[in-house]
Design a protein around this motif. Structure first.
Motif, mmCIF file in Angstrom:
data_model
loop_
_atom_site.group_PDB
_atom_site.id
_atom_site.type_symbol
_atom_site.label_atom_id
_atom_site.label_comp_id
_atom_site.label_asym_id
_atom_site.label_seq_id
_atom_site.Cartn_x
_atom_site.Cartn_y
_atom_site.Cartn_z
ATOM 1 N N LEU A 401 36.145 55.372 28.263
ATOM 2 C CA LEU A 401 37.358 55.620 27.157
ATOM 3 C C LEU A 401 38.529 55.915 27.833
ATOM 4 O O LEU A 401 39.551 56.311 27.039
ATOM 5 N N ASN A 402 38.649 56.091 29.167
ATOM 6 C CA ASN A 402 39.649 56.374 30.174
ATOM 7 C C ASN A 402 40.982 55.504 29.460
ATOM 8 O O ASN A 402 40.841 54.339 29.608
ATOM 9 N N ILE A 403 42.029 56.139 29.202
ATOM 10 C CA ILE A 403 43.366 55.342 28.723
ATOM 11 C C ILE A 403 43.767 54.363 29.821
ATOM 12 O O ILE A 403 44.124 53.191 29.363
ATOM 13 N N ASP A 404 43.885 54.736 31.018
ATOM 14 C CA ASP A 404 44.185 53.844 31.826
ATOM 15 C C ASP A 404 43.452 52.545 31.935
ATOM 16 O O ASP A 404 44.024 51.300 32.115
ATOM 17 N N ASN A 405 42.195 52.753 32.011
ATOM 18 C CA ASN A 405 41.288 51.640 32.022
ATOM 19 C C ASN A 405 41.467 50.532 30.592
ATOM 20 O O ASN A 405 41.631 49.365 30.791
ATOM 21 N N VAL A 406 41.522 51.374 29.537
ATOM 22 C CA VAL A 406 41.772 50.526 28.159
ATOM 23 C C VAL A 406 42.997 49.923 28.072
ATOM 24 O O VAL A 406 43.063 48.896 27.930
ATOM 25 N N MET A 407 44.003 50.571 28.612
ATOM 26 C CA MET A 407 45.444 49.930 28.678
ATOM 27 C C MET A 407 45.538 49.081 29.567
ATOM 28 O O MET A 407 46.351 48.014 29.446
ATOM 29 N N GLY A 408 45.072 49.125 30.625
ATOM 30 C CA GLY A 408 45.246 48.286 31.731
ATOM 31 C C GLY A 408 44.576 46.762 31.358
ATOM 32 O O GLY A 408 44.828 45.792 31.524
ATOM 33 N N SER A 409 43.311 46.847 30.904
ATOM 34 C CA SER A 409 42.516 45.642 30.242
ATOM 35 C C SER A 409 43.451 44.978 29.414
ATOM 36 O O SER A 409 43.362 43.863 29.260
ATOM 37 N N PHE A 410 44.059 45.784 28.166
ATOM 38 C CA PHE A 410 44.835 45.181 27.255
ATOM 39 C C PHE A 410 46.106 44.622 27.624
ATOM 40 O O PHE A 410 46.342 43.456 27.319
ATOM 41 N N VAL A 411 46.663 45.187 28.527
ATOM 42 C CA VAL A 411 47.739 44.470 29.076
ATOM 43 C C VAL A 411 47.532 43.056 29.990
ATOM 44 O O VAL A 411 48.320 42.102 29.807
ATOM 45 N N GLU A 412 46.357 43.087 30.561
ATOM 46 C CA GLU A 412 46.142 41.833 31.388
ATOM 47 C C GLU A 412 45.845 40.817 30.415
ATOM 48 O O GLU A 412 46.319 39.694 30.450
ATOM 49 N N LYS A 413 45.269 41.199 29.220
ATOM 50 C CA LYS A 413 44.721 40.274 28.195
ATOM 51 C C LYS A 413 46.186 39.475 27.401
ATOM 52 O O LYS A 413 46.162 38.345 27.336
ATOM 53 N N VAL A 414 47.131 40.392 27.318
ATOM 54 C CA VAL A 414 48.297 39.992 26.683
ATOM 55 C C VAL A 414 49.451 39.504 27.333
ATOM 56 O O VAL A 414 50.169 38.515 26.805
ATOM 57 N N PHE A 415 49.593 40.040 28.603
ATOM 58 C CA PHE A 415 50.721 39.637 29.521
ATOM 59 C C PHE A 415 50.181 38.931 30.643
ATOM 60 O O PHE A 415 50.920 38.206 31.371
ATOM 61 N N GLY A 416 48.948 39.080 31.072
ATOM 62 C CA GLY A 416 48.296 38.372 32.346
ATOM 63 C C GLY A 416 48.314 39.314 33.476
ATOM 64 O O GLY A 416 48.856 40.520 33.302
#
Length: 425
Positions: A401-416
Protein backbone atom coordinates in the motif's frame (compact mmCIF):
# COMPACT_ATOMS: atom_id res chain seq x y z
CA UNK A 1 11.18 16.41 -14.11
CA UNK A 2 8.15 15.55 -16.25
CA UNK A 3 6.36 18.18 -18.28
CA UNK A 4 3.12 16.29 -18.84
CA UNK A 5 -0.17 18.02 -18.08
CA UNK A 6 -2.76 16.21 -15.95
CA UNK A 7 -6.39 17.24 -15.44
CA UNK A 8 -8.51 15.77 -12.64
CA UNK A 9 -12.31 16.14 -12.78
CA UNK A 10 -14.06 14.99 -9.60
CA UNK A 11 -16.66 15.95 -7.01
CA UNK A 12 -14.21 15.37 -4.18
CA UNK A 13 -10.79 16.78 -3.44
CA UNK A 14 -8.54 17.97 -0.63
CA UNK A 15 -8.92 19.12 2.09
CA UNK A 16 -11.67 16.52 2.54
CA UNK A 17 -10.20 14.18 5.18
CA UNK A 18 -11.75 10.87 4.13
CA UNK A 19 -12.92 8.91 1.13
CA UNK A 20 -12.45 9.92 -2.50
CA UNK A 21 -11.41 13.50 -1.68
CA UNK A 22 -8.52 12.26 0.46
CA UNK A 23 -7.18 9.98 -2.27
CA UNK A 24 -7.66 12.54 -5.02
CA UNK A 25 -5.72 15.11 -3.00
CA UNK A 26 -2.87 12.71 -2.29
CA UNK A 27 -2.74 11.52 -5.91
CA UNK A 28 -2.44 15.03 -7.30
CA UNK A 29 0.07 16.01 -4.62
CA UNK A 30 2.23 13.01 -5.56
CA UNK A 31 2.02 13.79 -9.28
CA UNK A 32 2.90 17.45 -8.67
CA UNK A 33 5.88 16.52 -6.49
CA UNK A 34 7.09 14.25 -9.27
CA UNK A 35 7.01 16.95 -11.91
CA UNK A 36 3.55 16.69 -13.48
CA UNK A 37 1.63 19.91 -14.18
CA UNK A 38 -1.70 19.36 -12.43
CA UNK A 39 -5.07 21.07 -12.80
CA UNK A 40 -8.15 20.11 -10.78
CA UNK A 41 -11.82 20.89 -11.46
CA UNK A 42 -13.87 20.12 -8.36
CA UNK A 43 -16.34 21.62 -5.91
CA UNK A 44 -15.99 22.98 -2.38
CA UNK A 45 -15.09 20.50 0.38
CA UNK A 46 -18.27 19.05 1.87
CA UNK A 47 -17.64 15.37 2.67
CA UNK A 48 -18.25 13.60 5.04
CA UNK A 49 -20.23 16.40 6.72
CA UNK A 50 -22.50 16.98 3.68
CA UNK A 51 -22.03 20.67 4.29
CA UNK A 52 -19.49 23.06 2.76
CA UNK A 53 -16.67 23.49 5.25
CA UNK A 54 -14.88 26.60 6.48
CA UNK A 55 -13.05 28.65 5.35
CA UNK A 56 -14.95 28.20 2.07
CA UNK A 57 -17.69 30.72 2.83
CA UNK A 58 -17.73 32.11 -0.72
CA UNK A 59 -19.32 29.28 -2.68
CA UNK A 60 -19.29 30.79 -6.14
CA UNK A 61 -16.63 29.88 -8.71
CA UNK A 62 -13.15 30.11 -7.26
CA UNK A 63 -9.66 29.57 -8.64
CA UNK A 64 -6.91 28.53 -6.24
CA UNK A 65 -3.18 28.16 -6.75
CA UNK A 66 -2.11 25.63 -4.13
CA UNK A 67 1.61 25.82 -3.33
CA UNK A 68 3.61 23.12 -1.58
CA UNK A 69 6.59 24.87 0.06
CA UNK A 70 8.42 21.62 0.80
CA UNK A 71 8.50 20.54 -2.86
CA UNK A 72 8.18 23.87 -4.65
CA UNK A 73 5.23 22.59 -6.65
CA UNK A 74 1.86 24.18 -7.33
CA UNK A 75 -1.54 22.89 -8.39
CA UNK A 76 -4.29 24.94 -10.04
CA UNK A 77 -7.69 24.15 -8.50
CA UNK A 78 -11.01 25.37 -9.93
CA UNK A 79 -13.84 25.07 -7.41
CA UNK A 80 -17.41 25.10 -8.72
CA UNK A 81 -20.68 25.60 -6.85
CA UNK A 82 -22.92 22.60 -6.33
CA UNK A 83 -26.14 21.66 -4.55
CA UNK A 84 -25.23 19.72 -1.39
CA UNK A 85 -28.16 17.84 0.21
CA UNK A 86 -27.95 17.74 4.00
CA UNK A 87 -29.91 14.46 3.97
CA UNK A 88 -28.79 12.69 0.77
CA UNK A 89 -31.19 10.31 -0.93
CA UNK A 90 -31.07 8.72 -4.37
CA UNK A 91 -33.02 11.54 -6.02
CA UNK A 92 -31.17 14.30 -4.15
CA UNK A 93 -27.82 12.78 -5.13
CA UNK A 94 -28.93 12.87 -8.76
CA UNK A 95 -29.81 16.57 -8.42
CA UNK A 96 -26.41 17.17 -6.83
CA UNK A 97 -24.64 15.38 -9.67
CA UNK A 98 -26.56 17.36 -12.27
CA UNK A 99 -25.86 20.71 -10.59
CA UNK A 100 -22.19 19.90 -10.40
CA UNK A 101 -22.06 18.78 -14.03
CA UNK A 102 -23.59 22.09 -15.15
CA UNK A 103 -21.27 24.29 -13.06
CA UNK A 104 -18.20 22.31 -14.07
CA UNK A 105 -19.12 22.61 -17.73
CA UNK A 106 -18.45 26.35 -17.57
CA UNK A 107 -14.95 25.80 -16.21
CA UNK A 108 -14.24 23.06 -18.76
CA UNK A 109 -15.34 25.39 -21.58
CA UNK A 110 -13.04 28.08 -20.19
CA UNK A 111 -10.10 25.67 -20.22
CA UNK A 112 -10.91 24.69 -23.80
CA UNK A 113 -10.95 28.36 -24.82
CA UNK A 114 -7.44 28.66 -23.39
CA UNK A 115 -6.45 25.80 -25.72
CA UNK A 116 -4.52 24.05 -22.98
CA UNK A 117 -3.69 20.46 -23.89
CA UNK A 118 -3.80 17.75 -21.24
CA UNK A 119 -1.83 14.56 -21.72
CA UNK A 120 -4.02 12.70 -19.22
CA UNK A 121 -7.56 13.52 -18.11
CA UNK A 122 -8.70 11.65 -14.99
CA UNK A 123 -12.36 11.44 -14.06
CA UNK A 124 -13.36 9.69 -10.84
CA UNK A 125 -16.64 7.87 -10.29
CA UNK A 126 -18.89 8.48 -8.53
CA UNK A 127 -20.47 10.33 -10.17
CA UNK A 128 -19.92 8.26 -13.29
CA UNK A 129 -21.28 10.80 -15.78
CA UNK A 130 -18.41 13.28 -15.17
CA UNK A 131 -16.51 11.19 -17.70
CA UNK A 132 -18.45 13.01 -20.44
CA UNK A 133 -16.69 16.25 -19.45
CA UNK A 134 -13.37 14.45 -19.75
CA UNK A 135 -14.34 13.08 -23.14
CA UNK A 136 -15.24 16.60 -24.27
CA UNK A 137 -11.79 17.85 -23.26
CA UNK A 138 -10.09 14.97 -25.07
CA UNK A 139 -12.11 15.54 -28.23
CA UNK A 140 -11.02 19.19 -28.36
CA UNK A 141 -7.42 19.03 -27.17
CA UNK A 142 -6.29 15.43 -27.55
CA UNK A 143 -4.61 13.41 -24.84
CA UNK A 144 -6.02 10.33 -23.15
CA UNK A 145 -8.73 9.83 -20.57
CA UNK A 146 -8.71 7.54 -17.53
CA UNK A 147 -12.05 6.60 -15.98
CA UNK A 148 -11.29 5.59 -12.38
CA UNK A 149 -14.01 3.79 -10.43
CA UNK A 150 -13.89 4.17 -6.65
CA UNK A 151 -17.47 2.98 -6.22
CA UNK A 152 -19.88 1.25 -8.60
CA UNK A 153 -22.45 3.98 -8.13
CA UNK A 154 -25.42 2.56 -10.03
CA UNK A 155 -25.21 -0.91 -8.47
CA UNK A 156 -24.77 0.60 -5.02
CA UNK A 157 -27.85 2.83 -5.44
CA UNK A 158 -29.85 -0.12 -6.75
CA UNK A 159 -28.81 -2.63 -4.09
CA UNK A 160 -29.22 -0.18 -1.21
CA UNK A 161 -32.72 0.72 -2.41
CA UNK A 162 -31.84 4.33 -3.25
CA UNK A 163 -33.04 3.85 -6.86
CA UNK A 164 -35.77 1.39 -7.85
CA UNK A 165 -37.13 2.65 -11.19
CA UNK A 166 -36.15 -0.07 -13.66
CA UNK A 167 -36.41 2.16 -16.73
CA UNK A 168 -34.18 4.75 -15.13
CA UNK A 169 -31.69 2.10 -14.04
CA UNK A 170 -31.56 0.63 -17.54
CA UNK A 171 -30.86 4.08 -18.95
CA UNK A 172 -28.10 4.74 -16.42
CA UNK A 173 -26.43 1.41 -17.22
CA UNK A 174 -26.65 2.29 -20.91
CA UNK A 175 -24.92 5.63 -20.28
CA UNK A 176 -22.24 3.91 -18.22
CA UNK A 177 -21.60 1.35 -20.97
CA UNK A 178 -21.19 4.17 -23.47
CA UNK A 179 -18.60 5.83 -21.24
CA UNK A 180 -16.66 2.60 -20.71
CA UNK A 181 -16.47 2.00 -24.45
CA UNK A 182 -15.15 5.49 -25.25
CA UNK A 183 -12.47 6.14 -22.60
CA UNK A 184 -8.84 5.13 -23.14
CA UNK A 185 -8.24 3.57 -19.73
CA UNK A 186 -10.50 2.09 -17.05
CA UNK A 187 -9.25 1.45 -13.53
CA UNK A 188 -10.67 0.43 -10.17
CA UNK A 189 -9.57 -0.40 -6.64
CA UNK A 190 -10.06 -4.12 -5.94
CA UNK A 191 -9.96 -7.49 -7.66
CA UNK A 192 -13.67 -8.02 -7.06
CA UNK A 193 -14.52 -4.69 -8.66
CA UNK A 194 -12.18 -5.44 -11.59
CA UNK A 195 -14.24 -8.58 -12.29
CA UNK A 196 -17.50 -6.62 -12.19
CA UNK A 197 -16.21 -3.85 -14.46
CA UNK A 198 -14.54 -6.29 -16.86
CA UNK A 199 -17.94 -7.92 -17.40
CA UNK A 200 -19.21 -4.58 -18.74
CA UNK A 201 -16.46 -3.69 -21.23
CA UNK A 202 -14.08 -5.46 -23.61
CA UNK A 203 -10.84 -3.81 -22.48
CA UNK A 204 -8.24 -4.18 -19.76
CA UNK A 205 -9.28 -2.89 -16.36
CA UNK A 206 -6.26 -1.47 -14.52
CA UNK A 207 -5.76 -2.31 -10.85
CA UNK A 208 -5.28 1.07 -9.15
CA UNK A 209 -5.79 0.44 -5.41
CA UNK A 210 -6.16 2.96 -2.65
CA UNK A 211 -2.91 3.43 -0.78
CA UNK A 212 -1.62 4.43 2.63
CA UNK A 213 0.99 6.98 3.63
CA UNK A 214 3.07 4.55 5.64
CA UNK A 215 5.51 7.26 6.75
CA UNK A 216 2.78 9.52 8.17
CA UNK A 217 0.65 6.68 9.60
CA UNK A 218 2.65 4.21 11.66
CA UNK A 219 2.37 2.14 14.87
CA UNK A 220 2.97 3.75 18.28
CA UNK A 221 3.98 1.23 20.92
CA UNK A 222 2.61 2.76 24.15
CA UNK A 223 -1.13 2.43 23.56
CA UNK A 224 -1.89 2.57 27.29
CA UNK A 225 -0.50 6.11 27.63
CA UNK A 226 -2.38 7.19 24.53
CA UNK A 227 -5.63 5.92 26.03
CA UNK A 228 -5.20 7.95 29.19
CA UNK A 229 -4.39 11.08 27.18
CA UNK A 230 -7.71 10.64 25.36
CA UNK A 231 -9.67 10.19 28.58
CA UNK A 232 -9.83 6.39 28.86
CA UNK A 233 -8.33 3.98 31.37
CA UNK A 234 -5.15 2.19 30.40
CA UNK A 235 -6.86 -1.22 30.67
CA UNK A 236 -9.95 -0.28 28.66
CA UNK A 237 -10.61 -2.12 25.41
CA UNK A 238 -11.29 0.78 23.04
CA UNK A 239 -13.39 -0.09 19.98
CA UNK A 240 -13.31 2.63 17.31
CA UNK A 241 -15.33 3.38 14.22
CA UNK A 242 -13.78 6.31 12.36
CA UNK A 243 -15.12 7.41 8.99
CA UNK A 244 -18.18 8.50 7.09
CA UNK A 245 -21.49 8.06 8.87
CA UNK A 246 -23.82 7.07 6.06
CA UNK A 247 -26.40 4.47 5.15
CA UNK A 248 -24.17 1.78 3.68
CA UNK A 249 -22.17 1.32 6.90
CA UNK A 250 -25.06 0.04 9.04
CA UNK A 251 -23.74 1.83 12.13
CA UNK A 252 -26.92 1.25 14.12
CA UNK A 253 -25.36 -2.16 14.83
CA UNK A 254 -22.62 -0.44 16.84
CA UNK A 255 -25.32 1.14 19.02
CA UNK A 256 -27.00 -2.23 19.57
CA UNK A 257 -23.68 -3.99 20.28
CA UNK A 258 -22.78 -1.32 22.84
CA UNK A 259 -26.18 -1.89 24.44
CA UNK A 260 -25.52 -5.64 24.71
CA UNK A 261 -22.10 -4.95 26.27
CA UNK A 262 -23.21 -2.14 28.61
CA UNK A 263 -22.26 -4.20 31.69
CA UNK A 264 -18.74 -4.89 30.38
CA UNK A 265 -17.21 -1.84 32.05
CA UNK A 266 -13.80 -2.24 30.38
CA UNK A 267 -15.18 -2.12 26.82
CA UNK A 268 -15.61 1.41 25.42
CA UNK A 269 -16.95 2.41 21.99
CA UNK A 270 -16.17 5.48 19.90
CA UNK A 271 -17.98 6.62 16.77
CA UNK A 272 -15.84 9.30 15.15
CA UNK A 273 -16.85 11.15 12.04
CA UNK A 274 -19.61 13.10 10.39
CA UNK A 275 -22.44 12.41 8.01
CA UNK A 276 -26.17 12.57 7.41
CA UNK A 277 -27.04 9.73 9.82
CA UNK A 278 -25.03 10.88 12.82
CA UNK A 279 -27.93 12.70 14.47
CA UNK A 280 -30.08 9.57 14.30
CA UNK A 281 -27.32 7.48 15.88
CA UNK A 282 -26.90 10.01 18.68
CA UNK A 283 -30.66 9.85 19.32
CA UNK A 284 -30.52 6.05 19.47
CA UNK A 285 -27.63 6.11 21.94
CA UNK A 286 -29.40 8.66 24.12
CA UNK A 287 -32.63 6.65 24.09
CA UNK A 288 -30.69 3.65 25.39
CA UNK A 289 -28.79 5.78 27.96
CA UNK A 290 -25.48 4.31 26.82
CA UNK A 291 -22.50 5.35 28.93
CA UNK A 292 -20.01 3.07 27.14
CA UNK A 293 -20.21 4.89 23.81
CA UNK A 294 -19.12 8.38 22.85
CA UNK A 295 -19.32 10.38 19.62
CA UNK A 296 -16.36 12.41 18.43
CA UNK A 297 -15.89 14.79 15.49
CA UNK A 298 -13.51 14.22 12.58
CA UNK A 299 -9.98 14.50 13.95
CA UNK A 300 -7.31 16.87 12.65
CA UNK A 301 -4.69 15.19 10.51
CA UNK A 302 -1.82 16.05 12.86
CA UNK A 303 -3.57 14.11 15.68
CA UNK A 304 -5.05 11.33 13.59
CA UNK A 305 -2.14 8.86 13.77
CA UNK A 306 -2.13 9.10 17.55
CA UNK A 307 -5.92 8.80 17.66
CA UNK A 308 -5.96 5.63 15.53
CA UNK A 309 -3.15 4.07 17.56
CA UNK A 310 -5.10 4.64 20.76
CA UNK A 311 -7.78 2.13 19.72
CA UNK A 312 -7.47 -1.60 20.37
CA UNK A 313 -10.00 -2.55 17.71
CA UNK A 314 -11.17 -0.80 14.56
CA UNK A 315 -14.57 -1.38 12.99
CA UNK A 316 -14.86 -1.62 9.20
CA UNK A 317 -18.57 -2.05 8.62
CA UNK A 318 -20.78 -2.26 5.56
CA UNK A 319 -24.14 -3.76 4.78
CA UNK A 320 -24.35 -7.18 3.16
CA UNK A 321 -25.75 -5.84 -0.09
CA UNK A 322 -22.73 -3.57 -0.54
CA UNK A 323 -20.82 -6.76 -1.39
CA UNK A 324 -17.88 -6.08 -3.68
CA UNK A 325 -19.16 -2.66 -4.70
CA UNK A 326 -16.91 -0.89 -2.21
CA UNK A 327 -13.40 -1.44 -0.87
CA UNK A 328 -13.52 0.57 2.40
CA UNK A 329 -10.97 3.35 2.12
CA UNK A 330 -10.54 3.54 5.89
CA UNK A 331 -8.99 0.06 5.91
CA UNK A 332 -5.76 1.22 4.26
CA UNK A 333 -4.98 3.67 7.07
CA UNK A 334 -5.89 1.11 9.73
CA UNK A 335 -3.42 -1.32 8.16
CA UNK A 336 -0.74 1.39 8.05
CA UNK A 337 -0.93 1.99 11.81
CA UNK A 338 -0.85 -1.76 12.42
CA UNK A 339 -4.42 -1.81 13.69
CA UNK A 340 -6.52 -4.85 14.44
CA UNK A 341 -9.92 -4.63 12.78
CA UNK A 342 -13.31 -6.31 12.86
CA UNK A 343 -14.61 -6.34 9.30
CA UNK A 344 -18.08 -7.24 8.07
CA UNK A 345 -18.04 -8.99 4.70
CA UNK A 346 -19.34 -12.12 3.02
CA UNK A 347 -17.29 -15.11 1.79
CA UNK A 348 -16.24 -14.79 -1.83
CA UNK A 349 -15.84 -11.01 -1.79
CA UNK A 350 -12.44 -9.50 -2.50
CA UNK A 351 -12.39 -7.99 0.99
CA UNK A 352 -13.00 -11.37 2.63
CA UNK A 353 -10.35 -13.01 0.46
CA UNK A 354 -7.78 -10.33 1.26
CA UNK A 355 -8.30 -10.47 5.02
CA UNK A 356 -8.24 -14.28 5.05
CA UNK A 357 -5.17 -14.64 2.86
CA UNK A 358 -2.98 -12.28 4.89
CA UNK A 359 -4.67 -12.71 8.32
CA UNK A 360 -5.29 -8.98 8.61
CA UNK A 361 -8.40 -8.85 10.78
CA UNK A 362 -11.42 -10.55 12.31
CA UNK A 363 -14.25 -11.31 9.88
CA UNK A 364 -17.92 -11.49 10.82
CA UNK A 365 -21.12 -11.53 8.79
CA UNK A 366 -22.65 -8.13 8.05
CA UNK A 367 -25.63 -6.63 9.87
CA UNK A 368 -25.52 -8.72 13.06
CA UNK A 369 -24.92 -6.75 16.23
CA UNK A 370 -25.06 -9.99 18.23
CA UNK A 371 -22.07 -11.36 16.29
CA UNK A 372 -20.28 -8.02 16.66
CA UNK A 373 -20.74 -7.97 20.43
CA UNK A 374 -19.74 -11.63 20.71
CA UNK A 375 -16.55 -11.10 18.67
CA UNK A 376 -15.50 -8.10 20.77
CA UNK A 377 -15.89 -10.14 23.97
CA UNK A 378 -13.87 -12.99 22.47
CA UNK A 379 -11.06 -10.66 21.44
CA UNK A 380 -10.76 -9.38 25.01
CA UNK A 381 -9.26 -12.77 25.88
CA UNK A 382 -7.19 -13.33 22.70
CA UNK A 383 -4.47 -10.70 22.96
CA UNK A 384 -1.82 -12.83 21.28
CA UNK A 385 -3.96 -13.37 18.20
CA UNK A 386 -4.66 -9.63 18.00
CA UNK A 387 -0.95 -8.79 18.16
CA UNK A 388 -0.29 -11.17 15.26
CA UNK A 389 -2.93 -9.45 13.15
CA UNK A 390 -1.47 -6.04 14.02
CA UNK A 391 1.96 -7.13 12.81
CA UNK A 392 0.51 -8.57 9.63
CA UNK A 393 -1.41 -5.35 8.97
CA UNK A 394 1.66 -3.12 9.11
CA UNK A 395 3.73 -5.55 7.05
CA UNK A 396 1.03 -5.68 4.36
CA UNK A 397 0.72 -1.89 4.26
CA UNK A 398 4.45 -1.38 3.76
CA UNK A 399 4.67 -4.05 1.05
CA UNK A 400 1.49 -3.39 -0.94
CA UNK A 401 0.00 0.00 0.00
CA UNK A 402 2.98 2.35 -0.10
CA UNK A 403 1.92 5.36 -2.16
CA UNK A 404 5.18 5.48 -4.14
CA UNK A 405 4.74 1.89 -5.27
CA UNK A 406 1.05 2.32 -6.17
CA UNK A 407 1.51 5.62 -8.00
CA UNK A 408 4.69 4.49 -9.73
CA UNK A 409 2.87 1.45 -11.12
CA UNK A 410 -0.07 3.65 -12.16
CA UNK A 411 2.13 6.15 -14.02
CA UNK A 412 3.88 3.34 -15.88
CA UNK A 413 0.56 1.87 -17.03
CA UNK A 414 -0.87 5.14 -18.38
CA UNK A 415 2.28 6.98 -19.52
CA UNK A 416 4.81 4.22 -20.06
CA UNK A 417 8.00 3.32 -18.24
CA UNK A 418 9.77 6.46 -19.45
CA UNK A 419 7.45 8.63 -17.35
CA UNK A 420 8.11 6.87 -14.03
CA UNK A 421 10.05 9.18 -11.65
CA UNK A 422 13.73 8.31 -11.59
CA UNK A 423 13.81 7.59 -7.86
CA UNK A 424 11.20 4.82 -8.36
CA UNK A 425 12.99 3.08 -11.25
Amino acid sequence: MNSKNVLLISHNYAPEPTGIGKYNGEMIDWLAKNGYNCTVVTTFPYYPQWKVQEPYTNRWFKKEIVNNPSSGTKVTVYRCPSYIPSQPSGKKRMVQDLSFWISKSWVILKLLMLSKRFDLIITVAPPFHLAYLGLMVRNFTGGKILYHIQDLQIEAAQDLGMLSNNKLLDKLYEVEANILSKVDFVSTISEGMIEKVAAKVDKEVIFFPNWADTSFFYPIADRESLKTSWGFNADDLVVLYSGAIGEKQGLENVIHAADLLRNETKIKFIICGSGPYKERLVEMANEKNLTNLIFMPVQDKDKFNEFLNMADLHLVLQKANAGDLVMPSKLTTILAVGGASIVTCLPGTSLHNLLSKYNLGYIIEPESYELLAQKIKEIQHQQGDTEQKCGNAREYAIKYLNIDNVMGSFVEKVFGAQAVPAQLN
